[in-house]
Design an enzyme around this catalytic site. Sequence first.
Site, PDB file in Angstrom:
ATOM      1  NE  ARG A 166      -0.605  -7.157   2.325  1.00  0.00           N
ATOM      2  CZ  ARG A 166      -0.336  -5.850   2.084  1.00  0.00           C
ATOM      3  NH1 ARG A 166       0.910  -5.418   2.097  1.00  0.00           N
ATOM      4  NH2 ARG A 166      -1.316  -5.007   1.855  1.00  0.00           N
ATOM      5  CB  SER A 243      -6.211 -11.193   2.909  1.00  0.00           C
ATOM      6  OG  SER A 243      -6.894  -9.960   2.903  1.00  0.00           O
ATOM      7  CD  GLU A 338      -2.279 -12.432   2.774  1.00  0.00           C
ATOM      8  OE1 GLU A 338      -1.466 -11.824   3.508  1.00  0.00           O
ATOM      9  OE2 GLU A 338      -3.099 -11.845   2.063  1.00  0.00           O
TER      10      GLU A 338
END
Length: 344
Positions: A166, A243, A338
């Site tokens: 990521r 997420s 994130e």
Amino acid sequence: MHVSYGVPLAPLTTLGIGGPAASLAELHDPAEFPDFVQEVRHCTAPPVCLGEGSNVLVGDRGCALPVLRIATRGIRVLGAADDGRVLVEVQAGHPLWELVETLIAEGLAGMEMLAGIPGTTGATPVQNVGAYGQEVSDTLRSVEVWDWELGRRVTLDAAECALGHRTSMFKKSRRWTVLTLLFALRRAELSGPVTYRSVADELDVPLGSQVPPAEAAQAVLAVRRRKGMVLDSCENDRRSIGSVFFSPEVGDPMASKLRDLGAPVAHFPDGSTRVTASWLIRQAGFALNTSLTRGVRISSVHYTLVADDGASAAGFREAVDIVLRQVLDRTGVLLAPEIDFIGD
């Protein structure tokens, strides 16, 4: 190229939060990108790039820097590479879900597990988008970018992009704007191996099985919908960025402890061992639909954060901190967001 001023950014994001852009340029024709470069030539910092706004939180006061909304579209199948894979060139603004559908229709495998992920294709290398056993790094061959430091177009091989879990060099800097991407895919009748239990159960096949790519994509979509991770799948939880937290890396002693508690701990392609963030959030005592701050709560179907009426960027940041602190207190594992934060 259309340039507007004082444009609200909230409607251009899936969270629906944030203030206005001082200026917003919308790029639909790749040939007009040099016009934008001239438009911002006097700015002291690179512009902020926005695709479909599915992983961003815009500050309540908006963004003083110029914002470029990349809406270029187009897919070209170029032919076979030296290794026999098929090269596909994609414009940065092309929606990822449309690309996945096109590749499946063309009989090309390698990205079918990314079905249902919102956002543009140009955003995928920024955080090396991945799901259910596939990552963009598996198929990305190169990217053409505008280098704001050098003031010119540059082609970067995938290896130069520092793709990790990521993350990438693009995640850490606004120096580059992704313009086009080149992928290399297999012409195949079967998908990659099904490595996630939830997808295998949906397909009713053993782990490691390979199925037609279209069937794999439909199974992934079904799993994502049940978790509210497809934008049109759950009206009550539609204001989401998927997420919010990375699956955090854990060392061997912590991994062993978490496995004993039943945590989903797995080895990732970058060599790290990670535990699912949603499990940690539930283990920390958060229930589905729990209110965290005004207008921000845990989703009703999955352990992530969603926004409702009255939400603000400050409130969302506070909710992120509440979850982060409680997870650390209760589990000993530190989460990291994130989200891409935009603006002042």
